[in-house]
Design an enzyme around this catalytic site. Sequence first.
Site, PDB file in Angstrom:
ATOM      1  N   GLY A   8      13.110   5.382   4.201  1.00  0.00           N
ATOM      2  CA  GLY A   8      13.815   6.589   3.813  1.00  0.00           C
ATOM      3  C   GLY A   8      13.070   7.808   4.316  1.00  0.00           C
ATOM      4  O   GLY A   8      11.917   8.039   3.949  1.00  0.00           O
ATOM      5  N   GLY A  12      10.528  15.438   6.000  1.00  0.00           N
ATOM      6  CA  GLY A  12       9.246  16.047   5.670  1.00  0.00           C
ATOM      7  C   GLY A  12       8.084  15.293   6.281  1.00  0.00           C
ATOM      8  O   GLY A  12       8.250  14.234   6.896  1.00  0.00           O
ATOM      9  N   MET A  34      19.208   9.817   4.099  1.00  0.00           N
ATOM     10  CA  MET A  34      20.372   9.817   3.224  1.00  0.00           C
ATOM     11  C   MET A  34      21.070  11.171   3.290  1.00  0.00           C
ATOM     12  O   MET A  34      20.418  12.207   3.089  1.00  0.00           O
ATOM     13  CB  MET A  34      19.954   9.564   1.776  1.00  0.00           C
ATOM     14  CG  MET A  34      19.453   8.178   1.493  1.00  0.00           C
ATOM     15  SD  MET A  34      19.037   8.070  -0.274  1.00  0.00           S
ATOM     16  CE  MET A  34      18.992   6.294  -0.481  1.00  0.00           C
ATOM     17  N   CYS A 103      17.665  10.326  -8.899  1.00  0.00           N
ATOM     18  CA  CYS A 103      17.836  10.102  -7.464  1.00  0.00           C
ATOM     19  C   CYS A 103      16.992   8.913  -7.016  1.00  0.00           C
ATOM     20  O   CYS A 103      17.459   8.055  -6.257  1.00  0.00           O
ATOM     21  CB  CYS A 103      17.456  11.360  -6.691  1.00  0.00           C
ATOM     22  SG  CYS A 103      17.834  11.273  -4.928  1.00  0.00           S
ATOM     23  N   CYS A 199      17.245  19.877  -4.928  1.00  0.00           N
ATOM     24  CA  CYS A 199      17.841  20.069  -3.604  1.00  0.00           C
ATOM     25  C   CYS A 199      19.240  20.645  -3.636  1.00  0.00           C
ATOM     26  O   CYS A 199      19.682  21.250  -2.664  1.00  0.00           O
ATOM     27  CB  CYS A 199      17.826  18.752  -2.827  1.00  0.00           C
ATOM     28  SG  CYS A 199      18.944  17.482  -3.475  1.00  0.00           S
TER      29      CYS A 199
END
Length: 356
Positions: A8, A12, A34, A103, A199
């Site tokens: 994933g 960053g 994602m 999440c 986010c």
Amino acid sequence: MSKKILLGMSGGVDSSVAALLLQKQGYEVTGMTMRLRPDEYMCSSQNGGCCSLDDIDDARRVCYRLGIEHLVMNFTQEFERDVIDPFAKEYQAGRTPNPCINCNRYLKFEEMLRRAKQLGFDAVATGHYAIVRQNEAGRWLLYRSPAGKDQSYALYSLTQEQLAHTLFPIGELEKPEVRRLAQEAELPVAKKPDSQEICFVEDKDYAGFIRRYTGKELPEGDFVDAQGNVLGRHKGITHYTVGQRKGLGISFPQPMYVTAIDAEYNRIILGPEGSQYAKELVAGDLNWIAFDEPPTELLVQAKVRYQAMPAQARVVPDAEGQVRVIFDEPQRAVTPGQAVVFYQENLVVGGGTILK
């Protein structure tokens, strides 16, 4: 044959260096970003948060630099169902949720692992600062990272199946070392700042987001003290959280803190200095990483917020499948909706959601 890992990638530096390290360790790595936000919440990364259009592009550029495949998978429906919608409902019910935990729980380690298995991958990986190990009895355990940016608090809900198929390549590294590795490898995100905000909420305007998302304007109500005496008017319960002192919109001769939110009667309960501390809490929706069965009474160090210091506590199960957590010293801003996570030294014993 090398193991196939679906990594994933948020765009960053942490997940980018995770890709670099997995590649060096001989894994066959595919980066996967994602797409979480529905179209109306997509924006450039300059507006804060993560998972933006710019972040997707950054992850793609890192994968190109490393010579690995990059996928973008659409999880917008799952994200709205499992993260955004519960976030709004919890705030409207007077609780303060942690959407990053949801999440991780439902998207990054449930849906991502499910899709990874469908595509023939052996495991998933992320750039989280935490450690997974298997003990001699075959049980998978989660440990806090020795790094200053330990993120094990947000991972307490991981199951045995998820832990068995999850890698945290940077779990034992400090952040400066991660950035150094990124610079040495000339990764384009080596100096990219960390995302700090939720986010899908810009400028920390939670109440504004909930109003726009639900189409509902929550009514004003009363500030009251512990005895029910009216102290003034609040502008809607979604504007407040337990422990809050600033931004009440009303002045008092002494500092006053939010001690509770009464959604049923649309009241915000305030108290003076000292009232923002609690000696115990009740938690539910528990996950015990370290045990096959829920434990009997045990001593732990408990964290009631991501940034909180672990505090000595006693965990006492009840007949309803919940636990009372009794602290040696009162804890500040124990907030319904947040997680309480239990540690024994560096081992994550388990955790749950604070109910009251």
